[in-house]
Design a protein around this motif. Sequence first.
Motif, PDB file in Angstrom:
ATOM      1  N   THR A  86       0.813  -1.219   0.000  1.00 24.52           N
ATOM      2  CA  THR A  86       0.000   0.000   0.000  1.00 24.52           C
ATOM      3  C   THR A  86       0.847   1.271   0.000  1.00 24.52           C
ATOM      4  N   GLU A  87       2.034   1.202   0.600  1.00 22.97           N
ATOM      5  CA  GLU A  87       2.894   2.391   0.637  1.00 22.97           C
ATOM      6  C   GLU A  87       3.451   2.705  -0.747  1.00 22.97           C
ATOM      7  N   ILE A  88       3.871   1.669  -1.481  1.00 23.07           N
ATOM      8  CA  ILE A  88       4.347   1.880  -2.850  1.00 23.07           C
ATOM      9  C   ILE A  88       3.223   2.430  -3.715  1.00 23.07           C
ATOM     10  N   PHE A  89       2.036   1.890  -3.550  1.00 23.29           N
ATOM     11  CA  PHE A  89       0.897   2.364  -4.332  1.00 23.29           C
ATOM     12  C   PHE A  89       0.617   3.842  -4.063  1.00 23.29           C
ATOM     13  N   LYS A  90       0.733   4.238  -2.799  1.00 17.07           N
ATOM     14  CA  LYS A  90       0.491   5.633  -2.443  1.00 17.07           C
ATOM     15  C   LYS A  90       1.583   6.532  -3.014  1.00 17.07           C
ATOM     16  N   GLN A  91       2.838   6.081  -2.888  1.00 13.79           N
ATOM     17  CA  GLN A  91       3.960   6.881  -3.390  1.00 13.79           C
ATOM     18  C   GLN A  91       3.902   7.081  -4.900  1.00 13.79           C
ATOM     19  N   LYS A  92       3.500   6.025  -5.615  1.00 12.36           N
ATOM     20  CA  LYS A  92       3.498   6.069  -7.080  1.00 12.36           C
ATOM     21  C   LYS A  92       2.123   6.369  -7.660  1.00 12.36           C
ATOM     22  N   ASN A  93       1.158   6.642  -6.767  1.00 11.81           N
ATOM     23  CA  ASN A  93      -0.201   6.981  -7.191  1.00 11.81           C
ATOM     24  C   ASN A  93      -0.795   5.896  -8.100  1.00 11.81           C
ATOM     25  N   LEU A  94      -0.657   4.649  -7.673  1.00 11.44           N
ATOM     26  CA  LEU A  94      -1.180   3.520  -8.432  1.00 11.44           C
ATOM     27  C   LEU A  94      -2.593   3.177  -7.975  1.00 11.44           C
ATOM     28  N   LYS A  95      -3.387   2.682  -8.893  1.00 11.39           N
ATOM     29  CA  LYS A  95      -4.772   2.317  -8.595  1.00 11.39           C
ATOM     30  C   LYS A  95      -4.863   0.842  -8.218  1.00 11.39           C
ATOM     31  N   GLU A  96      -5.617   0.547  -7.169  1.00  9.28           N
ATOM     32  CA  GLU A  96      -5.736  -0.835  -6.692  1.00  9.28           C
ATOM     33  C   GLU A  96      -6.245  -1.765  -7.794  1.00  9.28           C
ATOM     34  N   PRO A  97      -5.519  -2.861  -8.063  1.00  9.74           N
ATOM     35  CA  PRO A  97      -5.990  -3.841  -9.049  1.00  9.74           C
ATOM     36  C   PRO A  97      -6.988  -4.805  -8.398  1.00  9.74           C
ATOM     37  N   ALA A 139       5.774  -4.014  -6.265  1.00 10.75           N
ATOM     38  CA  ALA A 139       4.500  -3.496  -5.771  1.00 10.75           C
ATOM     39  C   ALA A 139       3.472  -4.597  -5.542  1.00 10.75           C
ATOM     40  N   ILE A 140       3.476  -5.619  -6.420  1.00 12.68           N
ATOM     41  CA  ILE A 140       2.431  -6.646  -6.399  1.00 12.68           C
ATOM     42  C   ILE A 140       3.043  -8.038  -6.468  1.00 12.68           C
ATOM     43  N   GLY A 141       2.535  -8.943  -5.655  1.00 10.51           N
ATOM     44  CA  GLY A 141       2.925 -10.344  -5.724  1.00 10.51           C
ATOM     45  C   GLY A 141       1.696 -11.207  -5.926  1.00 10.51           C
ATOM     46  N   ILE A 142       1.681 -11.991  -7.002  1.00 11.72           N
ATOM     47  CA  ILE A 142       0.579 -12.918  -7.263  1.00 11.72           C
ATOM     48  C   ILE A 142       0.863 -14.206  -6.503  1.00 11.72           C
ATOM     49  N   VAL A 143       0.003 -14.514  -5.526  1.00 14.50           N
ATOM     50  CA  VAL A 143       0.258 -15.613  -4.589  1.00 14.50           C
ATOM     51  C   VAL A 143      -1.067 -16.178  -4.096  1.00 14.50           C
ATOM     52  N   THR A 168       0.845  -9.298   6.108  1.00 20.46           N
ATOM     53  CA  THR A 168       0.086  -8.247   6.792  1.00 20.46           C
ATOM     54  C   THR A 168       0.156  -8.439   8.303  1.00 20.46           C
ATOM     55  N   VAL A 169      -0.016  -9.679   8.744  1.00 22.06           N
ATOM     56  CA  VAL A 169       0.023  -9.987  10.173  1.00 22.06           C
ATOM     57  C   VAL A 169       1.409  -9.702  10.758  1.00 22.06           C
ATOM     58  N   GLU A 170       2.436  -9.859   9.940  1.00 18.01           N
ATOM     59  CA  GLU A 170       3.801  -9.556  10.384  1.00 18.01           C
ATOM     60  C   GLU A 170       4.039  -8.050  10.514  1.00 18.01           C
ATOM     61  N   GLY A 171       3.071  -7.244  10.054  1.00 20.10           N
ATOM     62  CA  GLY A 171       3.188  -5.801  10.195  1.00 20.10           C
ATOM     63  C   GLY A 171       3.580  -5.059   8.933  1.00 20.10           C
ATOM     64  N   PHE A 172       3.695  -5.798   7.815  1.00 19.12           N
ATOM     65  CA  PHE A 172       4.045  -5.148   6.554  1.00 19.12           C
ATOM     66  C   PHE A 172       2.808  -4.513   5.911  1.00 19.12           C
ATOM     67  N   PRO A 173       2.999  -3.457   5.108  1.00 14.24           N
ATOM     68  CA  PRO A 173       1.863  -2.760   4.493  1.00 14.24           C
ATOM     69  C   PRO A 173       1.342  -3.488   3.251  1.00 14.24           C
ATOM     70  N   VAL A 174       0.804  -4.686   3.454  1.00 16.63           N
ATOM     71  CA  VAL A 174       0.331  -5.523   2.348  1.00 16.63           C
ATOM     72  C   VAL A 174      -1.183  -5.689   2.440  1.00 16.63           C
ATOM     73  N   LYS A 175      -1.870  -5.439   1.341  1.00 12.82           N
ATOM     74  CA  LYS A 175      -3.317  -5.658   1.257  1.00 12.82           C
ATOM     75  C   LYS A 175      -3.590  -6.815   0.299  1.00 12.82           C
ATOM     76  N   SER A 176      -4.492  -7.706   0.689  1.00 11.51           N
ATOM     77  CA  SER A 176      -4.833  -8.880  -0.118  1.00 11.51           C
ATOM     78  C   SER A 176      -6.026  -8.590  -1.023  1.00 11.51           C
ATOM     79  N   VAL A 177      -6.000  -9.215  -2.204  1.00 11.58           N
ATOM     80  CA  VAL A 177      -7.084  -9.030  -3.179  1.00 11.58           C
ATOM     81  C   VAL A 177      -7.505 -10.386  -3.746  1.00 11.58           C
ATOM     82  N   ALA A 178      -8.823 -10.606  -3.815  1.00 11.52           N
ATOM     83  CA  ALA A 178      -9.396 -11.754  -4.522  1.00 11.52           C
ATOM     84  C   ALA A 178      -9.947 -11.234  -5.847  1.00 11.52           C
TER      85      ALA A 178
END
Length: 342
Positions: A137-148, A221-225, A234-244
Amino acid sequence: MGLVKLAAAALAAGATFFAFSARADGNLNLICSADVVICEQMKGAFEKKTDISVNMVRLSSGETYAKIRAEARNPKTDIWWAGTGDPHLQAASEGLTLEYKSPMLGELHEWAVKQAESAGYRTVGVYAGALGWGYNTEIFKQKNLKEPKCWADLLDPSFKGEVQIANPNSSGTAYTALATLVQIMGEDEAFDYLKKLNANVSQYTKSGSAPVKAAARGETAIGIVFMHDAVAQTVEGFPVKSVAPCEGTGYEIGSMSIIKGTKNLDNAKKWYDWALSADVQSSMKEAKSFQLPSNKTAKVPEEAPKFEDIKLIDYDFKTYGDPAKRKELLERWDREIGAAAN
């Protein structure tokens, strides 16, 4: 990476771990295809419970399949725990794994039992998880990227060099992604999609969970997993948002198989039954593992992505776990995607 190269790499990786007498009493030769943290937790807990010495190596699903196939005449492995179900099903169809009907089957969810039935009881489901991605989420904010929100969104030119996904030859996660896209779009359309996605991919990793770990560290910015791997970050405290993904997505049934020709069959069965128990599966959260457990009475972590909240496709495990179909798709991926990525 072809099957021969994979087999050689897997054999080399496992050689150090299995350099002992496989016939020694009290030993178990385990390949674990989950994250190394849960692998170590499982190894330690089983040794404490049974006094059996576990010789464990961590290999991805594709590497494990290549290794046990290469060693079929003289198996060095007793049991293979975790990793996506497709390679387990492929190993079962080739007679590389042993039929075993655990007394724990009655405690499992229907999807786990169906996995066993479809393989003639040569494998069984131990957990499940849906495919998606995690983004920083931080990279997305810095680079003004739109959530996929959809598979189609990942093709946006703004994501050039911002996406990572594993290589489906070595990674069960990436093979599930490949098979998922084929089922959603049709094969030709899926490969057209992957060619376009290649323009945005910075790296095809060896491990299925590596892309979202890179995203967590800010390296992409994005990892397909699988979504549970994104949740773990996310639970480890990193700024990661999950998407389905909005179009729908596939899922894995992480599986477990006893290797045909095992020298430690009794100990392999002990691990098998133990790993299907509710107590063991309830402890996965301690290692930041957020899959859905196969035992019906195991505690589901609150953070685990729930199937009822995700648009799942009717994933065809039988077709895409078939050796011929898998070989065909991987060879096409090597020709049309892998070659272009090198």
